[in-house]
Scaffold this motif. Sequence first.
Motif, PDB file in Angstrom:
ATOM      1  N   ARG A 203       0.788  -1.263   0.134  1.00  0.00           N
ATOM      2  CA  ARG A 203      -0.123  -0.013  -0.027  1.00  0.00           C
ATOM      3  C   ARG A 203       0.792   1.203   0.076  1.00  0.00           C
ATOM      4  O   ARG A 203       2.271   1.058   0.414  1.00  0.00           O
TER       5      ARG A 203
ATOM      6  N   GLY B 208       5.533  -2.416   3.065  1.00  0.00           N
ATOM      7  CA  GLY B 208       5.269  -3.953   2.895  1.00  0.00           C
ATOM      8  C   GLY B 208       4.836  -4.603   4.172  1.00  0.00           C
ATOM      9  O   GLY B 208       4.541  -3.717   5.058  1.00  0.00           O
ATOM     10  N   PRO B 209       4.634  -5.895   4.238  1.00  0.00           N
ATOM     11  CA  PRO B 209       4.309  -6.324   5.168  1.00  0.00           C
ATOM     12  C   PRO B 209       5.187  -6.142   6.682  1.00  0.00           C
ATOM     13  O   PRO B 209       6.626  -6.281   6.510  1.00  0.00           O
TER      14      PRO B 209
ATOM     15  N   TYR C 254      -1.709  -4.064   9.663  1.00  0.00           N
ATOM     16  CA  TYR C 254      -2.627  -3.487   8.649  1.00  0.00           C
ATOM     17  C   TYR C 254      -1.646  -2.975   7.528  1.00  0.00           C
ATOM     18  O   TYR C 254      -2.097  -2.225   6.820  1.00  0.00           O
ATOM     19  N   GLU C 255      -0.471  -2.978   7.535  1.00  0.00           N
ATOM     20  CA  GLU C 255       0.652  -2.574   6.512  1.00  0.00           C
ATOM     21  C   GLU C 255       0.442  -3.254   5.144  1.00  0.00           C
ATOM     22  O   GLU C 255       0.803  -2.829   4.161  1.00  0.00           O
TER      23      GLU C 255
ATOM     24  N   ARG D 143      -2.362  -4.226   3.304  1.00  0.00           N
ATOM     25  CA  ARG D 143      -3.366  -4.265   2.686  1.00  0.00           C
ATOM     26  C   ARG D 143      -3.197  -4.071   1.291  1.00  0.00           C
ATOM     27  O   ARG D 143      -2.517  -3.229   0.847  1.00  0.00           O
TER      28      ARG D 143
ATOM     29  N   LEU E 246      -6.223  -7.866   3.928  1.00  0.00           N
ATOM     30  CA  LEU E 246      -5.216  -8.212   4.747  1.00  0.00           C
ATOM     31  C   LEU E 246      -4.226  -9.476   3.949  1.00  0.00           C
ATOM     32  O   LEU E 246      -4.695 -10.585   4.164  1.00  0.00           O
TER      33      LEU E 246
ATOM     34  N   CYS F 272      -1.604 -10.969   4.279  1.00  0.00           N
ATOM     35  CA  CYS F 272      -1.060 -11.845   5.272  1.00  0.00           C
ATOM     36  C   CYS F 272      -1.831 -12.954   5.710  1.00  0.00           C
ATOM     37  O   CYS F 272      -1.450 -14.001   5.992  1.00  0.00           O
TER      38      CYS F 272
END
Lengths: 81, 430
Positions: free
Chosen positions: A34, A43-44, A52-53, A55, A65, A67
């Motif tokens: 995102r 990124g994750p 919530y990174e 998304r 989500l 992940c």
Amino acid sequence: MPELISLRINHRLVQVAYGTSVAAALMQQEAGCRISVTGETRGPLCGMGICYECRVTINGVPDRLSCRIPCAEGMAVRTDE
Amino acid sequence: MNSNQNSTFDVVVAGGGPAGMAAACAAAGTSRVAILDENPELGGQIWRNSVHALESPLAQQWRRKIDERNITFLAGHRIFAAPERGLLHAEGPDGFSEIRYNHLILATGAREQFLPFPGWTLRGVTGAGGLQALVKSGLTVANKRIVLAGSGPLLLAVAAYLQQHGAHVLAICEQASLSRLAGFSLALLTHPGKIAEGLRYRGALSQVPYKPGWWPIMAHGRKGQLRAVTISNGHRQIEISCDLLACGFHLVPNLELPALLGCEITDHGVSVNALQQTSIPGVYCAGESTGIGGLEKSLIEGEIAGLASSGQYERAQALRFKRSHALRFATEMRRAFALREELRHLCQPDTLVCRCEDIPYERLNGHTSWRAAKLHTRCGMGPCQGRVCGSAAHFLFGWQANSIRPPVLPVQVGTLAGTRTIPHTNHSLQ
């Protein structure tokens, strides 16, 4: 060997092992997930559905989500660009 | 379970990790038991299933125990409200559901403590447990150059795991000093199982530099992607080129649900007595959410909570020595891996603390409370609801995140709409 799954990440065809999460597939490509409020690509971070990174838009549905979602055959993933 | 279905259980266990599994098994002999978990499978974070399979024998053993008993597992259920005593509102795969209980066991586990430092928002900087979870869900790390940094035994476990999967672990930077760790090693002499565990990791990691008293001070990137990290021991700095930086500053308990229920909470976690009872009648708590202490503590506390909640008090009390042994270990661990003062001063004025709303350090510094900072800056008001920046702000500024209001998680609007159609007539339970 586990079977392969084909999906599209930003219209590019990608193959991953069965069971791979969308977040893992995106990281593998060094693709961001995102774009933040001030324009950073993210990124994750936590890998467990808390930060919530990770998304992304999956099959037209925004803010999923990645992940927590396994890649599926024919899935269309779109990241912020 | 179907949406809008009304289900009642003697014992509901919130959280399907080791503590929750042990609790459910102990209670299942005499009671109707359900476990709720946000994840699709039991096992929590520590026993999370991997696409590469090969699960620990202990995890398999506990899964079998659950299967042999008549326990309802409500997978993919996120509890978002507790409108009255004995009632939970959850969002599941099929929508909204009401779940009623006589006894509730909170086994909500822990998450990683993240700390902001310049560059921590670059892609390729992840949690330590976070990276392990991503590898378990299919990320390939073969030949990746990885630096682990932060604190706690998890760093070693993750490093060994990554190494097994072909990664080049370049360094493990443990912020705790060597002298603190030496004290902890002595304490381990009374916990022989832990020594074996430590030696196993040590053996697997014999080629990897373990650097006590070192911590990350800046991550460097190009086009938003990590390229290197600078670490420091307070005197010297070293820059290490790497593909991934996995940072976890030990763990913090997940306290949103206990707080929502009104349970008393101290500095370390939810307050409980020797039977794992919280300050709220009928509500128990077990595992990492009562204070970080590792697997043994989670299993023993879970078993006690399960026994006590199903009226098996004598069997629960018989476990008190095992419990105090596990609690002593937790105390030793907390001392050894306490975060050093220097970590409070890593941020530059423009370093983002809240990643959801992109709030930099300079806008937070000077506020007097978490509440004031939230109101004035929107810090902690993004989708993660302060789960990342809340505990960081607590460490950086000493603020307590004290107000939890439902929903405790972002939920689908339809789920909230669904809750309005259900009459709440059972106020007499209060």
